[in-house]
Design an enzyme around this catalytic site. Structure first.
Site, mmCIF file in Angstrom:
data_model
loop_
_atom_site.group_PDB
_atom_site.id
_atom_site.type_symbol
_atom_site.label_atom_id
_atom_site.label_comp_id
_atom_site.label_asym_id
_atom_site.label_seq_id
_atom_site.Cartn_x
_atom_site.Cartn_y
_atom_site.Cartn_z
ATOM 1 N N GLU A 1 40.996 32.407 40.814
ATOM 2 C CA GLU A 1 40.994 33.835 40.978
ATOM 3 C C GLU A 1 40.443 34.326 39.675
ATOM 4 O O GLU A 1 40.720 33.791 38.673
ATOM 5 C CB GLU A 1 42.689 33.901 40.906
ATOM 6 C CG GLU A 1 42.967 35.632 41.207
ATOM 7 C CD GLU A 1 44.469 35.647 41.219
ATOM 8 O OE1 GLU A 1 45.056 34.856 40.909
ATOM 9 O OE2 GLU A 1 44.767 36.605 42.015
ATOM 10 N N LYS B 1 42.752 40.485 48.354
ATOM 11 C CA LYS B 1 44.079 39.721 48.286
ATOM 12 C C LYS B 1 44.941 40.553 49.115
ATOM 13 O O LYS B 1 45.030 41.878 49.114
ATOM 14 C CB LYS B 1 44.375 39.819 46.601
ATOM 15 C CG LYS B 1 45.639 39.205 46.464
ATOM 16 C CD LYS B 1 45.862 39.095 44.870
ATOM 17 C CE LYS B 1 46.869 38.131 44.513
ATOM 18 N NZ LYS B 1 46.955 38.016 42.880
ATOM 19 N N CYS C 1 45.577 33.862 45.825
ATOM 20 C CA CYS C 1 46.699 33.588 45.032
ATOM 21 C C CYS C 1 48.071 33.831 45.707
ATOM 22 O O CYS C 1 48.542 32.987 46.404
ATOM 23 C CB CYS C 1 46.641 34.260 43.821
ATOM 24 S SG CYS C 1 47.779 33.982 42.549
#
Lengths: 411, 411
Positions: B145, B222, B259
């Site tokens: 990330e 994300k 993530c």
């Protein structure tokens, strides 16, 4: 077939009793006792601590098990383990400590014994383990999937196996364990093969929840039915139509996700969305195929849903009178393979207890502080950030037969 | 804070270089290298095999890594590991073998160096690792990330950190790695801090997919943003509004779950429902809180969705010039704790590779036969039995503010 043959290393092997094939339990290969025994024997000091932390999360203090419970376990030939899973003290809520127990048991009599004798023998054995749990202070006890019978669905035969099906409300198992529940003031969860006498005598895979007063609070049924290997259960019963009930007991809100439902994250999630603080997963599973998954799925559910989960597996090898095949190209045989036990409890913070042995009956007790659920919810925030409205819409679209997946290509 | 201090046991410790605090990397405690190193050193023979099987699933043969790739790794001071994850041969489909690589890297320059120099130094280092991956036959490479920058969101400061944000379509990182993609004919996934220059200059946490021709296929953003500990990312960017895109590359259908989205099973599921065969999870995570979860979540997603998952974590400790607090009652400090690396790849059958070390940069390569996805789908049948239409309706109801949970009480 599925049990590996291991030899020549000292404390890590437990010899199973060998019996003639027609006794109902096969001459089993010697089975490996379990990962925890190996790690404790081979690693030391801070190295052990680090490996344990990464694999299992924070260390739990062991629970003092009363000597009468320990004596019963010794006499009954089963292992007893206890742990304390604490939470932080809060100012406005007292700790909500609940002792949860799970029981993994082999069958007692050969599968060729009369049905009633097989069931009664299991009642007596597991009833004794429930009493030991009560003496150790347990408030809620759960058994493995269809614990009153051998896991006979591998045979695809009807009789005598369907005779083990019984009423959830007033069958012999409910009667037997209701008395124990009232006697000890404990909640008991009874995963049974259910015969719905009120609705066309249909068979279900169910779990009955008995309150601490000995009354039936209600029942849950298996939401997802396997069609894999020897798990021919779709031959015997269908998927539940009663949803994801949560049972408000005297000791917290509980739910039961039966066996194969543990592979379905959305199943766990619906129980949690209905408020479950502890989700039990009574199971029956064997072999190389599922064992590497066993430590992952119930634990992931505890993490993803900020709740406790209790994964309970049957133990031992069950031998059936007539040979059957397993859809894997191998010759017909008489057993389902080794049910590897390894029952454990997982906490919302991602930690978990050690497993009960792979090789013998066991009683696992944990004192949970249910305050840990909300504390973890407030810390990690998965519920707050889960975007459930978005997934409801996306799942609705994705469930349509004409759904076009969002696939992007180089233009 | 989060790294444990360990001493006095031989091969399992890797000393990190100590530098002055203002160098951008803290004087780190000595970190434990990893579980796999311990197990290999302490267990032997069949005992090791059984522990490994239960913890990791079936054993994978090691992949032969070409000597030029090995030499680059040695020169660059990073570890390289390779495995072969096979499937059964089929009659009507040829094997679909794809070599997937992931890279975990520490930052290069101190966080006080000029932004452009920091970024360029990472480009050069990670670019070299991409070249090593290509020499080892990799077809798809993914980084951690926001790999071009320190994970500075712990500071809650704006400048200079937001200057690391760049255009997904024509920023310097996309330009740099597009050339490598075209040169080697590989797909590269670039998780970056994105500045959407076309839409109000808003910042996103994104991943750009570069095709083997060097063109941008598209980007993912994300979907779930953390608010936990030092993960103050909600201060910088919002949840994605572009859904769950899957990218059809020359080497298979891939998706990126960035993530914190790994904590959300329904997020993984939507990528899988859109057809992803490999889901990458570029991450940045530290410490006691998340480490026991790390081996569980991406692996559970591979199991539940019959696909491969690639979990990639940052490594090392990053030191920032101004002190900050972490919302945990402890004194202000200059670092985020130790990013523990431990990147790994999980297969649909529940097996997984060993992890890269907790302590150093690494390149992990696996040759996957993508046929294993459908083979596992046909075996376990979770997709067939998932009852998606039911959950779509249940989630829709549960997402309503006036939803009444299904709670049953003793009557």
């Amino acid at each position: 077939m599925l049990g590996l043959m291991l030899t020549n290393y000292d404390i890590l092997i437990v010899g199973l009793s060998f019996q003639a094939p027609d006794s109902g339990r096969m001459a089993a290969p010697v089975e490996f006792e379990g990962v925890e025994t190996s790690l404790k024997a081979r690693l030391q000091g801070k190295e052990y601590d680090e490996v344990r932390r990464i694999l299992y999360g924070r260390a739990y203090p062991e629970l003092q098990i009363s000597s009468d419970a320990r004596q019963m376990a010794e006499k009954g030939g089963y292992e007893v383990q206890g742990y304390e899973i604490s939470a932080q003290p809060e100012q406005l809520r007292a700790p909500r400590k609940v002792r949860v127990a799970c029981i993994q048991n082999s069958i007692v009599l050969p599968t060729t014994a009369p049905v009633e004798e097989q069931r009664n023998a299991i009642h007596r054995k597991v009833g004794g383990m429930v009493e030991a749990a009560a003496l150790a202070g347990a408030n809620i006890v759960c058994m493995q999937e269809t614990f009153t019978m051998p896991f006979a669905f591998c045979t695809r035969e009807r009789l005598p196996w369907t005779e083990f099906a019984e009423s959830a409300e007033h069958g012999p198992t409910t009667k037997y364990f209701s008395e124990l529940a009232a006697k000890y003031g404990i909640v008991i969860i009874l995963p049974i093969l259910e015969r719905d006498e009120s609705k066309d005598d249909v068979i279900w895979n169910a779990a009955v929840v008995i309150s601490h007063t000995g009354k039936v609070i209600g029942k849950s049924r298996k939401n997802h039915i396997p069609r894999v290997g020897d798990f021919n259960e779709a031959t015997y019963y269908m998927e539940s139509t009663i949803g994801h009930p949560v049972f408000q007991t005297a000791f917290g809100k509980i739910a039961i996700n039966i066996c194969y439902g543990r592979h379905h994250p959305q199943n766990w999630m619906m129980f949690a969305l209905n408020g479950a603080e502890i989700i039990f997963n009574p199971s029956a599973t064997t072999g190389d195929l599922s064992e590497p998954l066993w430590g992952i799925e119930a634990r992931n559910a505890a993490i993803a849903n900020h709740c406790f989960t209790v994964a309970i597996n049957r133990v031992g090898t069950e031998h059936f009178p007539h040979e059957f095949t397993s859809g894997n190209g191998l010759p017909a045989h008489h057993d389902f393979g080794h049910f590897y036990g390894s029952s454990y409890i997982a906490a919302p913070d991602g930690s978990r207890t050690p497993a009960l042995p792979r090789t013998k009956d066991g009683l696992l007790i944990a004192e949970l502080d249910l305050n840990l659920c909300r504390q973890t919810k407030d810390t990690w925030g998965f519920r707050m950030t889960q975007r459930l409205d978005m997934y409801a819409k996306l799942f609705e679209k994705a469930a349509c037969p004409d759904y076009k997946p969002d696939i992007r290509k180089e233009t």
